[in-house]
Structures are given as structure tokens and as C-alpha cells.
Design a protein around this motif. Structure first.
Motif, mmCIF file in Angstrom:
data_model
loop_
_atom_site.group_PDB
_atom_site.id
_atom_site.type_symbol
_atom_site.label_atom_id
_atom_site.label_comp_id
_atom_site.label_asym_id
_atom_site.label_seq_id
_atom_site.Cartn_x
_atom_site.Cartn_y
_atom_site.Cartn_z
ATOM 1 N N TRP A 4 31.025 17.328 13.080
ATOM 2 C CA TRP A 4 30.102 16.296 12.636
ATOM 3 C C TRP A 4 28.800 16.909 12.130
ATOM 4 C CZ3 TRP A 4 32.694 12.159 12.061
ATOM 5 C CH2 TRP A 4 33.606 11.694 13.008
ATOM 6 N N GLN A 5 28.294 16.360 11.040
ATOM 7 C CA GLN A 5 26.918 16.586 10.637
ATOM 8 C C GLN A 5 26.215 15.239 10.672
ATOM 9 O OE1 GLN A 5 26.032 19.150 7.388
ATOM 10 N NE2 GLN A 5 27.472 20.714 8.049
ATOM 11 N N PHE A 6 24.903 15.270 10.927
ATOM 12 C CA PHE A 6 24.173 14.042 11.224
ATOM 13 C C PHE A 6 23.088 13.777 10.189
ATOM 14 C CE2 PHE A 6 26.012 15.527 15.148
ATOM 15 C CZ PHE A 6 26.496 14.357 15.742
ATOM 16 N N LEU A 7 23.235 12.663 9.472
ATOM 17 C CA LEU A 7 22.197 12.195 8.560
ATOM 18 C C LEU A 7 21.257 11.258 9.308
ATOM 19 C CD1 LEU A 7 24.460 11.375 5.491
ATOM 20 C CD2 LEU A 7 22.741 13.184 5.569
ATOM 21 N N GLN A 8 19.972 11.374 9.012
ATOM 22 C CA GLN A 8 18.987 10.452 9.570
ATOM 23 C C GLN A 8 18.182 9.841 8.433
ATOM 24 O OE1 GLN A 8 17.268 13.705 11.744
ATOM 25 N NE2 GLN A 8 19.453 14.133 11.752
ATOM 26 N N VAL A 9 17.991 8.548 8.512
ATOM 27 C CA VAL A 9 17.198 7.822 7.526
ATOM 28 C C VAL A 9 16.032 7.172 8.265
ATOM 29 C CG1 VAL A 9 17.170 5.979 5.812
ATOM 30 C CG2 VAL A 9 19.210 7.424 6.063
ATOM 31 N N SER A 10 14.816 7.376 7.764
ATOM 32 C CA SER A 10 13.618 6.876 8.438
ATOM 33 C C SER A 10 12.725 6.123 7.466
ATOM 34 C CB SER A 10 12.802 8.035 9.036
ATOM 35 O OG SER A 10 13.573 8.822 9.910
ATOM 36 N N VAL A 11 12.026 5.126 8.005
ATOM 37 C CA VAL A 11 10.958 4.438 7.280
ATOM 38 C C VAL A 11 9.687 4.584 8.119
ATOM 39 C CG1 VAL A 11 10.098 2.241 6.393
ATOM 40 C CG2 VAL A 11 12.533 2.811 6.171
ATOM 41 N N ASN A 12 8.643 5.098 7.509
ATOM 42 C CA ASN A 12 7.379 5.333 8.200
ATOM 43 C C ASN A 12 6.826 4.046 8.787
ATOM 44 O OD1 ASN A 12 4.333 5.733 8.383
ATOM 45 N ND2 ASN A 12 4.988 7.788 7.829
ATOM 46 N N PRO A 13 6.207 4.098 9.981
ATOM 47 C CA PRO A 13 5.635 2.877 10.568
ATOM 48 C C PRO A 13 4.610 2.185 9.682
ATOM 49 C CG PRO A 13 5.682 4.649 12.182
ATOM 50 C CD PRO A 13 6.057 5.268 10.869
ATOM 51 N N ARG A 14 3.959 2.949 8.795
ATOM 52 C CA ARG A 14 2.924 2.364 7.940
ATOM 53 C C ARG A 14 3.472 1.835 6.621
ATOM 54 N NH1 ARG A 14 1.175 7.077 9.975
ATOM 55 N NH2 ARG A 14 1.610 8.189 8.029
ATOM 56 N N ALA B 289 0.840 -1.193 0.000
ATOM 57 C CA ALA B 289 0.000 0.000 0.000
ATOM 58 C C ALA B 289 0.877 1.246 0.000
ATOM 59 C CB ALA B 289 -0.916 -0.012 1.210
ATOM 60 N N TYR B 290 0.502 2.226 -0.806
ATOM 61 C CA TYR B 290 1.292 3.459 -0.916
ATOM 62 C C TYR B 290 1.198 4.258 0.386
ATOM 63 C CZ TYR B 290 3.007 7.923 -2.700
ATOM 64 O OH TYR B 290 3.722 9.079 -2.886
ATOM 65 N N THR B 291 2.341 4.695 0.884
ATOM 66 C CA THR B 291 2.405 5.495 2.101
ATOM 67 C C THR B 291 2.983 6.863 1.776
ATOM 68 O OG1 THR B 291 2.777 3.519 3.454
ATOM 69 C CG2 THR B 291 3.304 5.646 4.452
ATOM 70 N N VAL B 292 2.180 7.915 1.989
ATOM 71 C CA VAL B 292 2.682 9.277 1.800
ATOM 72 C C VAL B 292 3.765 9.535 2.841
ATOM 73 C CG1 VAL B 292 2.072 11.719 1.836
ATOM 74 C CG2 VAL B 292 0.456 10.033 0.919
ATOM 75 N N SER B 293 4.846 10.187 2.440
ATOM 76 C CA SER B 293 5.982 10.415 3.339
ATOM 77 C C SER B 293 6.426 9.108 3.987
ATOM 78 C CB SER B 293 5.629 11.460 4.415
ATOM 79 O OG SER B 293 5.364 12.707 3.838
ATOM 80 N N GLY B 294 6.493 8.066 3.158
ATOM 81 C CA GLY B 294 6.842 6.745 3.669
ATOM 82 C C GLY B 294 8.297 6.592 4.023
ATOM 83 N N VAL B 295 9.172 7.393 3.387
ATOM 84 C CA VAL B 295 10.605 7.326 3.661
ATOM 85 C C VAL B 295 11.143 8.743 3.817
ATOM 86 C CG1 VAL B 295 11.011 5.100 2.547
ATOM 87 C CG2 VAL B 295 11.078 7.196 1.175
#
Length: 383
Positions: free
Chosen positions: A291-301, A247-253
Motif C-alpha cells: 500500500w501507498q497512502f495518498l492524503q488530501v488536505s484543506v487548510n483550516p483557513r 480570501a486567498y490562502t497560501v498552501s490552502g490545499v
């Protein structure tokens, strides 16, 4: 039986929620107050400070500044993974003089406008420059406020506070033309395996190159990159497929960036439906080396249940020339904030005086409507 037990253990690990944000091991408790005169005065030191923040709550802290150093006071609000938050929920930060005059524009961000209840951080600052505000030495107010929880979990969220100072840096700024990232050649080749951290304090160190990780739905991982004064950070995050559409998730990543003072720099979000997608960012040349900080996220849905999403992270730091023999990863750190390292003389301007739970004063979040408006604008502007 042994094989069955192994399978059950693996399934149990997948069923567990993703790990929560990890605060610094030497974190110290602090209790912000609801009125400015009573705000706790916290001294600089090699520690971060832990508090909690309830929906609609405003807290005051105090920090003493000199008349020479730029000052950066940050807050990281870290909802527990899987928490459902309201659309207007978020944080605002502000640094003010004792009489309530802002030292800069108050900053506010919502939790859900850019990809789920991931750790949300930003910094209020006093940058020393000619004609700048708040130049006098004294006790200043740091104000932290949370938005409306309507439609979400009303529980307080853990908050980590940090305070650092830096000598003024006469470096390049984002004014004028600088590469936006379009067409910038990114590293290629076989990815190196990396496991991102749960926050600023345990962020995995990465440099120029290609890196591979996996994230479960609801997870955010942190990576730190050494960036010198005048250099520019480029990053791509490529989210792999799951062997079929979901299922398509808006702002999924999401791919986000904070500077060494934990200040918000950029967020990029995109939809995800179980097929490969990519996000890119290009930061302005830095004036705060470290340091600079990258964050990678995957939406719970996003995704299918607990199935992990493969991620390829491409990193390139370009711009100012590095000293001969420098690896580009020579920074030490205290609680995740950069300090100068041996062999990096042009980075000596940055020095950590310490972290403190900070400030006293007030910041207006401009009403509940502004939170919703900000969420809609960010959602529309996300690539």
C-alpha cells in the motif's frame, strides 16, 4: 418541527470540528524515555503503539533488529484538527546504533510549512544493502523529537509508532530517468464516490480511476493504493470551487504521499481562493511494494466557514506488468502497513514482522533556525 430539527442537526454537524486521526484499534500505550539507556524495549507484533510528544521533547525507544531484514520505524504525529501550531513546530526521526551512530540521514518536517496542522508522518530505516550502515544484529535506537511551539499550542500531540521489516528487494530505484508526471494521461470518466479515512489505519482503498470526495476546512483524508515493485503512482487532486471567491490562502490545499512503511515521499501544496485548483504528483518507481497512502488536505483557513470543498481524485498506477487477473488491489494489511497477498507472488518479499514503539538514541534537529529555514524552503518549492 421535524424539518427544523433536521436542519439544526445538520448545522450542528457542520459546526463540529473535523474528525481527529484514528489510531489502530489494537494500539498499545508506550512511554518513550528522555534517556537512551532507559528506553522501552518493544517486541515486534501486530500492533501500533501510542504515545504523546510535547514541544521541544526528545523521546527514545528501542527495537531489536536482525542482520538480514530491512527495518522501518515510523512515527505519526497527529495534532487535533483546528490546533494552531508554531512555525518551527514539527517532528524529527532517526534510527541509530547503540553508540549513537546514525543508520541514515535524520529526517525532519514542520507541521505548517505545507498546508496546516495535518497528521505528519515519516520513517527512519535500516535498508539492507552491500556496504550499508547498521548491518549487525542488535538493539537499536529510534529517536523522536518535536520542534519549538513558539507562537502555537504548547500541548502534547498524540503520536502513533510502528515497526516493520522487509526482506531486501533488488528492484529499480529512483536513479536515472523515470517519468516525472508531466503530460502523463490520467483517467477520465464519471467519478466514483469515496469517503477517505482519517489516517493510515482506516484509509479508503482506491485504485486506477476517478474518485469524488468532499473535505471541510481543516480536514485531511487518507486513501490507500496498491503499488507493486517497479510500478509508479501518479495522482491528481482537483479542488472544486465554492460558488464564488474567498480570501486567498497560501498552501490552502495539499496532496501528500507516504509509502507502505509510512515514510514521507512527496507533498504538493497550492493556494486556494474558492475557485478550482489542482495539484499533481508522480512518485518514483517503488522498491517497497504494498500500500501507498495518498492524503488530501484543506487548510483550516481555506474556504468559507464550514462549507465543504469538493475534490476529484485521479489515480493511475503504471509501470511493471500486473499478473493476469490481478485487480491491483489485492493487498492485505495490518495496522495500515502492507503485507503480501495471495496471487501476488512478486510481493512476497514484503512481510510485516510487527509494529513496535522503537529505538533509543539521539537526533539533533539542528536548532530552531533550521526549522524555520526548512519551512521557508518547502513553501518556496511547493508548486
Amino acid at each position: 418541527m421535524r424539518y427544523g430539527a433536521t436542519v439544526l442537526a445538520a448545522l450542528g454537524a457542520l459546526a463540529a470540528p473535523p474528525p481527529a486521526y484514528t489510531m489502530a484499534p489494537n494500539v498499545q500505550p508506550v512511554h518513550g524515555t528522555t534517556t537512551a539507556p532507559d528506553a522501552p524495549q518493544l517486541k515486534p507484533g501486530p500492533a501500533t503503539y501510542a504515545d504523546t510528544l510535547a514541544p521541544g521533547e526528545k523521546k527514545y525507544y528501542a527495537v531489536t533488529l536482525d542482520d538480514e531484514s530491512s527495518a522501518y520505524v515510523s512515527a505519526v504525529a497527529a495534532p487535533h484538527p483546528g490546533t494552531a501550531l508554531g512555525l518551527r513546530d514539527g517532528i524529527a526521526v532517526s534510527l541509530q546504533t547503540p553508540d549513537g551512530t546514525p543508520c541514515g540521514t535524520p529526517r525532519h518536517h514542520t507541521f505548517l510549512s505545507e498546508g496546516g496542522p495535518y497528521p505528519l508522518a515519516d520513517t527512519a530505516e535500516r535498508v539492507v544493502k552491500a556496504g550499508g550502515p547498521c548491518r549487525a544484529a542488535g538493539t537499536y535506537r529510534f529517536v523522536l523529537e518535536r520542534g519549538d511551539a513558539a507562537g502555537g499550542d504548547p500541548a502534547p500531540v498524540p503520536v502513533e509508532l510502528a515497526y516493520m521489516t522487509a526482506e531486501p528487494v533488488d528492484g529499480p530505484t529512483a536513479q536515472g530517468g523515470w517519468p516525472s508526471g508531466a503530460g502523463h494521461p490520467m483517467p477520465q470518466g464519471v467519478p466514483r464516490k469515496v469517503t477517505g479515512g482519517t489516517g493510515f489505519n482506516d484509509a479508503a482503498e482506491v485504485g486506477d480511476g476517478v474518485w469524488a470526495d468532499t473535505l471541510r476546512p481543516g480536514e485531511t483524508r487518507f486513501y490507500r493504493v496498491s503499488v507493486d515493485e517497479g510500478e509508479q503512482l501518479f495522482a491528481d487532486a482537483e479542488f472544486g470551487g465554492l460558488g464564488g471567491r474567498t480570501a486567498y490562502t497560501v498552501s490552502g490545499v495539499r496532496l501528500g504521499l507516504n509509502n507502505g512503511a509510512r515514510g514521507y515521499v512527496l507533498n504538493r501544496t497550492g493556494g486556494y481562493k474558492g475557485t478550482p485548483t489542482a495539484l499533481s504528483l508522480a512518485a518514483a518507481p517503488t522498491t517497497l511494494p504494498g500500500w501507498q497512502f495518498l492524503q488530501v488536505s484543506v487548510n483550516p483557513r481555506a474556504g468559507r466557514g464550514e462549507e465543504a470543498v469538493p475534490v476529484t481524485l485521479r489515480v493511475d498506477v503504471a509501470g511493471a506488468a500486473r499478473p493476469p487477473g490481478s485487480s491491483g488491489q489485492g493487498h492485505g494489511g495490518v495496522g495500515g502497513v502492507a503485507v503480501a497477498a495471495p496471487g501476488r507472488p512478486h510481493n512476497e518479499a514484503l512481510r510485516v514482522v510487527g509494529y513496535a514503539g522503537v529505538g533509543t538514541g539521539a537526533v539533533l534537529i539542528l536548532g530552531l533556525g533550521v526549522w524555520a529555514l526548512l519551512a521557508r524552503r518547502r513553501a518556496r518549492s511547493a508548486p
